[in-house]
Design an enzyme around this catalytic site. Structure first.
Site, PDB file in Angstrom:
ATOM      1  N   GLY A  53     -27.602 -48.809 -14.821  1.00  0.00           N
ATOM      2  CA  GLY A  53     -26.441 -47.961 -14.983  1.00  0.00           C
ATOM      3  C   GLY A  53     -26.162 -47.112 -13.763  1.00  0.00           C
ATOM      4  O   GLY A  53     -27.049 -46.850 -12.952  1.00  0.00           O
ATOM      5  N   HIS A  54     -24.915 -46.689 -13.665  1.00  0.00           N
ATOM      6  CA  HIS A  54     -24.504 -45.740 -12.648  1.00  0.00           C
ATOM      7  C   HIS A  54     -23.131 -45.199 -13.019  1.00  0.00           C
ATOM      8  O   HIS A  54     -22.488 -45.686 -13.947  1.00  0.00           O
ATOM      9  CB  HIS A  54     -24.480 -46.364 -11.242  1.00  0.00           C
ATOM     10  CG  HIS A  54     -23.510 -47.484 -11.077  1.00  0.00           C
ATOM     11  ND1 HIS A  54     -23.861 -48.795 -11.319  1.00  0.00           N
ATOM     12  CD2 HIS A  54     -22.205 -47.501 -10.711  1.00  0.00           C
ATOM     13  CE1 HIS A  54     -22.808 -49.565 -11.085  1.00  0.00           C
ATOM     14  NE2 HIS A  54     -21.799 -48.801 -10.735  1.00  0.00           N
TER      15      HIS A  54
END
Length: 137
Positions: A53-54
């Site tokens: 994720g980011h």
């Protein structure tokens, strides 16, 4: 096109049915609420796997499952929403400032991502705790 609501949501894309095969398309500032600066795709992800994720400080994204399926988990720091993408005539708009993870890729799936920004490492937030601090600012 009117500016889309600044929350993640599914956008239905044009679908031109034909006995020889269907055709769909995306136009910037019509189907996506930004000028497209970058296009990338994610492929050869083993079945059932995901991508880390980011979040982006300023970048917006529009994600389409060109082939196969996968889940996009979108988190605003308070609640998480899961969008399953499995039709090439539907895309997910993700505004800037949302944490997103792509999980549960089916075998041979392809995710195409349209971005409002050119690649800029400084726009990425890759640590979830830093993301929460960013959201509180």
């Amino acid at each position: 096109m009117d500016r889309l609501i600044d929350t993640p949501h599914i956008v239905e894309l044009p679908k031109m049915p034909d006995a020889r095969g269907n055709l769909s398309f995306i136009e910037q500032c019509r189907h996506v609420p930004f000028r497209i600066q970058r296009v990338y795709w994610i492929y050869d992800v083993p079945g059932g796997e995901g991508r880390c994720g980011h979040a982006y400080r300023t970048g917006e994204e529009f994600i389409v499952a060109l082939s196969g399926s996968f889940d996009v988990k979108v988190d605003d720091g308070v609640a998480e929403t899961v969008f399953t993408l499995n039709r090439s005539y539907r895309g997910l708009y993700v505004p800037a400032g949302y944490w997103r993870t792509i999980d549960d890729f089916s075998t041979n799936s392809v995710a195409m991502v349209l971005s409002s920004t050119a690649y800029d490492e400084d726009d990425y937030i890759r640590d979830y705790n830093q993301y929460l601090k960013f959201r509180d600012e």
